[in-house]
Motif scaffolding. Structure first.
Motif, PDB file in Angstrom:
ATOM      1  N   GLU A 123       1.253  -1.235   0.189  1.00 11.77           N
ATOM      2  CA  GLU A 123      -0.123  -0.156   0.418  1.00 11.77           C
ATOM      3  C   GLU A 123       0.674   1.396  -0.281  1.00 11.77           C
ATOM      4  O   GLU A 123       0.715   1.749  -0.334  1.00 11.77           O
ATOM      5  CB  GLU A 123      -0.908  -0.467   1.115  1.00 11.77           C
ATOM      6  N   ILE A 179      -1.170  -2.082   7.480  1.00  9.04           N
ATOM      7  CA  ILE A 179      -1.924  -1.647   8.931  1.00  9.04           C
ATOM      8  C   ILE A 179      -3.257  -1.264   7.913  1.00  9.04           C
ATOM      9  O   ILE A 179      -3.344   0.049   7.181  1.00  9.04           O
ATOM     10  CB  ILE A 179      -1.398  -0.390   9.663  1.00  9.04           C
ATOM     11  N   THR A 182      -6.185   1.931   9.612  1.00  3.45           N
ATOM     12  CA  THR A 182      -5.515   2.899  10.172  1.00  3.45           C
ATOM     13  C   THR A 182      -6.390   3.826  11.229  1.00  3.45           C
ATOM     14  O   THR A 182      -5.118   3.700  11.863  1.00  3.45           O
ATOM     15  CB  THR A 182      -4.691   4.194   9.180  1.00  3.45           C
ATOM     16  N   MET A 293     -16.795  -2.775  12.586  1.00  7.64           N
ATOM     17  CA  MET A 293     -15.139  -3.150  13.165  1.00  7.64           C
ATOM     18  C   MET A 293     -14.073  -2.371  12.625  1.00  7.64           C
ATOM     19  O   MET A 293     -15.003  -2.871  10.949  1.00  7.64           O
ATOM     20  CB  MET A 293     -15.216  -4.334  13.980  1.00  7.64           C
ATOM     21  N   ASP A 294     -12.893  -2.346  12.835  1.00 10.45           N
ATOM     22  CA  ASP A 294     -12.491  -1.771  11.308  1.00 10.45           C
ATOM     23  C   ASP A 294     -11.449  -2.781  10.938  1.00 10.45           C
ATOM     24  O   ASP A 294     -11.304  -3.718  11.304  1.00 10.45           O
ATOM     25  CB  ASP A 294     -11.189  -0.913  11.772  1.00 10.45           C
ATOM     26  N   TYR A 319     -14.964   4.511  -6.367  1.00 15.96           N
ATOM     27  CA  TYR A 319     -14.489   4.001  -5.488  1.00 15.96           C
ATOM     28  C   TYR A 319     -13.447   2.769  -5.576  1.00 15.96           C
ATOM     29  O   TYR A 319     -14.658   1.868  -5.900  1.00 15.96           O
ATOM     30  CB  TYR A 319     -14.714   4.436  -3.918  1.00 15.96           C
TER      31      TYR A 319
HETATM   32  N1  LIG Z   1     -14.106   5.768  -0.091  1.00 11.95           N
HETATM   33  C1  LIG Z   1     -13.682   4.221   0.544  1.00 11.95           C
HETATM   34  N2  LIG Z   1     -14.793   3.139   0.707  1.00 11.95           N
HETATM   35  C2  LIG Z   1     -14.304   2.064   1.189  1.00 11.95           C
HETATM   36  N3  LIG Z   1     -12.881   1.408   1.594  1.00 11.95           N
HETATM   37  C3  LIG Z   1     -12.099   2.602   1.551  1.00 11.95           C
HETATM   38  C4  LIG Z   1     -12.618   4.487   1.628  1.00 11.95           C
HETATM   39  N4  LIG Z   1     -11.633   5.470   1.697  1.00 11.95           N
HETATM   40  C5  LIG Z   1     -10.888   4.059   1.994  1.00 11.95           C
HETATM   41  N5  LIG Z   1     -11.079   2.629   2.407  1.00 11.95           N
HETATM   42  C6  LIG Z   1     -10.476   1.740   3.014  1.00 11.95           C
HETATM   43  O1  LIG Z   1     -10.964   1.321   3.765  1.00 11.95           O
HETATM   44  C7  LIG Z   1      -9.763   1.147   4.870  1.00 11.95           C
HETATM   45  C8  LIG Z   1     -10.530   0.793   5.913  1.00 11.95           C
HETATM   46  O2  LIG Z   1     -10.799  -0.578   6.147  1.00 11.95           O
HETATM   47  P1  LIG Z   1     -12.597  -0.529   7.059  1.00 11.95           P
HETATM   48  O3  LIG Z   1     -12.948   0.546   6.229  1.00 11.95           O
HETATM   49  O4  LIG Z   1     -12.588  -1.990   7.033  1.00 11.95           O
HETATM   50  O5  LIG Z   1     -12.647  -0.658   8.465  1.00 11.95           O
HETATM   51  S1  LIG Z   1     -12.547   1.317   8.559  1.00 11.95           S
HETATM   52  O6  LIG Z   1     -13.736   0.842   9.299  1.00 11.95           O
HETATM   53  O7  LIG Z   1     -12.585   2.145   7.988  1.00 11.95           O
HETATM   54  O8  LIG Z   1     -11.115   1.375   9.943  1.00 11.95           O
HETATM   55  C9  LIG Z   1      -8.285   1.237   4.224  1.00 11.95           C
HETATM   56  O9  LIG Z   1      -7.847   0.806   4.497  1.00 11.95           O
HETATM   57  P2  LIG Z   1      -6.986   1.695   4.730  1.00 11.95           P
HETATM   58  O10 LIG Z   1      -5.828   3.004   4.417  1.00 11.95           O
HETATM   59  O11 LIG Z   1      -5.528   0.339   5.206  1.00 11.95           O
HETATM   60  O12 LIG Z   1      -6.224   2.273   6.758  1.00 11.95           O
HETATM   61  C10 LIG Z   1      -9.179   2.248   3.408  1.00 11.95           C
HETATM   62  O13 LIG Z   1      -8.028   1.487   2.114  1.00 11.95           O
END
Ligand SMILES: Nc1ncnc2c1ncn2[C@@H]1O[C@H](COP(=O)(O)OS(=O)(=O)O)[C@@H](OP(=O)(O)O)[C@H]1O
Ligand SMILES: [Mg+2]
Length: 463
Positions: A123, A179, A182, A293-294, A319
């Motif tokens: 990433e 991560i 994040t 949950m993240d 997206y």
């Molecule tokens: N607009 C949009 N739609 C869908 N997903 C997106 C969007 N923007 C970001 N991201 C991605 O979401 C990753 C985090 O995953 P989750 O949504 O499952 O967890 S969280 O609730 O946001 O923490 C996050 O991963 P990390 O950047 O690795 O934390 C992003 O890759």
């Protein structure tokens, strides 16, 4: 049979990573050095001329588990000492911390050491880090705290940037989210280190480290730190961060969706929570039982049966999900007995580059209920066609639902901005107090004393 030649008893929670079709057990433990050829453990088998079958991707598995565990521990140590300004905002406004950079460095370094020919789709890149000598130094110290022989800051940048592969349908490559979640990491909640091996566009191996995930969700105050592991065709397993013993995991035993609960993102901007609630209503899942949950921890909790469904409902048509955000999780759920598709029922396509550009959202569920969940998702989403500017544009309900999610996301941004402003005001007050006490000082000196050098400092990021 003497005690020493007895085969270990098989149980539903095997203590070794074993190929179910394999009659010999192969020890499975984190690697310390380049994996050597495994010796047969049963001397009688060798005498009879039967060679134990190697574990499918055994060497890769050991390296992957070691890499994910090392990176997860690095993240845990960062969290304990994380200070303000150890994160940067990326172009897409998402945060990236010293832990993201450190985790990507150690995983890529281990992969390059053991599998130098394999490209990596990771990433992060080092561009922003290179501009910030203070954060670079911090990453250097973190990494050198966990690797065998010390490396330089230039090597850190090189290791991070070895994750720049474009992906595709031919050959094999690794994909890494150092991560995932994040924002969850910064909140002290769930996050995951996610690593997968993709061969000719198919995910063949996946490992997810979830440092904050309770080993048993029913005992949230108990041990934390769950590791999920799968290789294609050989099942999915869980172990803790401490105990190497592997337990086979299975998705929830349910006949209908109404018997289970679903999980979804904490961030409403990442997955439409309003539409997920509508889908749950169609499925007669009790209102309010959704688990937010993240990160890919969600795939882990579905794989081990804590929840029967994971819904990721797109909030925009433009997206594109990233392959590192789903590769390991998808395989782990499938190997535990689940089905993973996008919201249209298409399999996730990991062979088209760094993103899942052929897919929209994710529907993961126990195999028995996946079709039912998908049908409900289609019903709800069908009422919300997409317009030219990429925003979902439904009928009355659709527009209201999406507007609610957008408003929630905007409200969160406002709350963050207010918090930042409050902090600024506190600093100003502190500056005034110090000035009153010592005669002269400036706000900047207070900032300098409590924070690391801000991103984009005047020295242009020179080391
Ligand atoms: N607009 C949009 N739609 C869908 N997903 C997106 C969007 N923007 C970001 N991201 C991605 O979401 C990753 C985090 O995953 P989750 O949504 O499952 O967890 S969280 O609730 O946001 O923490 C996050 O991963 P990390 O950047 O690795 O934390 C992003 O890759
Ligand atoms: Mg990430």
């Amino acid at each position: 049979m003497s005690e020493s030649t007895k085969r270990p008893r098989r149980s539903s929670a095997p203590s070794k990573y074993e190929d179910p079709s394999d009659s010999e057990d192969i020890p499975f433990a984190p690697v310390e050095q380049t994996p050597k050829k495994q010796k047969p453990r049963n001397p009688n088998a060798a005498k009879r001329g039967r060679k134990p079958k190697p574990v499918y991707l055994g060497a890769e598995l050991k390296v992957a588990v070691d890499a994910v565990l090392t990176a997860s521990r690095l993240c845990q140590s960062v969290f304990k000492t994380l200070v303000q300004d150890e994160s940067l905002a990326k172009d897409d406004k998402s945060p990236v911390t010293v832990a993201d950079f450190g985790a990507q460095t150690v995983v890529n370094a281990l992969l390059l050491k053991h599998f130098p020919e394999d490209p990596i789709v990771g990433e992060e890149d080092s561009e922003a880090l290179k501009q910030n000598p203070v954060l670079s130094e911090r990453v250097l110290n973190l990494v050198n705290g966990v690797v065998e022989s010390p490396i330089t800051v230039e090597e850190i940048y090189r290791h991070i940037d070895s994750g720049n592969y474009a992906g595709g349908a031919q050959g094999r490559f690794w994909t890494l989210d150092p991560i995932d979640g994040t924002k969850g990491f910064l909140r002290g909640e769930q996050y995951a280190v996610c690593l997968a091996l993709v061969v000719d566009g198919k995910v063949e191996l996946g490992v997810i480290g979830c440092p904050n995930l309770p080993v048993d969700l029913d005992n949230p105050d108990g041990e934390r730190g769950s590791l999920f592991i799968a290789t294609r065709g050989h099942g999915a397993f869980q172990r803790t961060f401490i105990d190497e013993k592997l337990s086979k995991i299975k998705t929830a035993k349910v006949k209908t969706a109404s018997e289970t609960i679903f999980c979804e993102s904490v961030e409403s901007g990442h997955s439409s929570q309003t539409e997920a609630a509508e889908i749950a209503q169609h499925l007669k899942i009790a209102a309010g039982t959704g688990k937010r949950m993240d990160s890919q921890c969600k795939y882990g909790v579905v794989a081990r049966g804590d929840a029967g469904i994971y819904l990721r409902i797109p909030t925009s048509d433009t997206y594109e999900e990233k392959i590192w955000g789903h590769a390991a999780g998808m395989l782990i759920v499938e190997e535990a007995g689940g089905v993973v598709t996008d919201v249209e029922g298409k399999p996730l396509d990991f062979g088209v580059g760094r993103t899942l550009k052929n897919n929209k959202g994710v529907v993961a569920a126990t195999a028995r209920i996946h079709a039912e969940v998908l049908e409900a998702a289609k019903k709800v989403l069908r009422t919300k066609p997409v317009n030219g500017d990429g925003q979902v544009n439904g009928g009355a309900t659709g527009t209201a639902a999406v507007a609610k999610d957008v408003l929630e996301a905007a409200a969160k941004e406002v709350a963050d901005a207010v918090a930042e402003q409050q902090q600024q005001q506190q600093l100003e007050v502190a500056a005034m107090m110090v000035e009153a006490a010592v005669g002269s000082t400036t706000e900047e000196t207070i900032v300098d004393s409590v924070m690391a050098e801000p991103f984009g400092a005047e020295n242009g990021g020179q080391n």
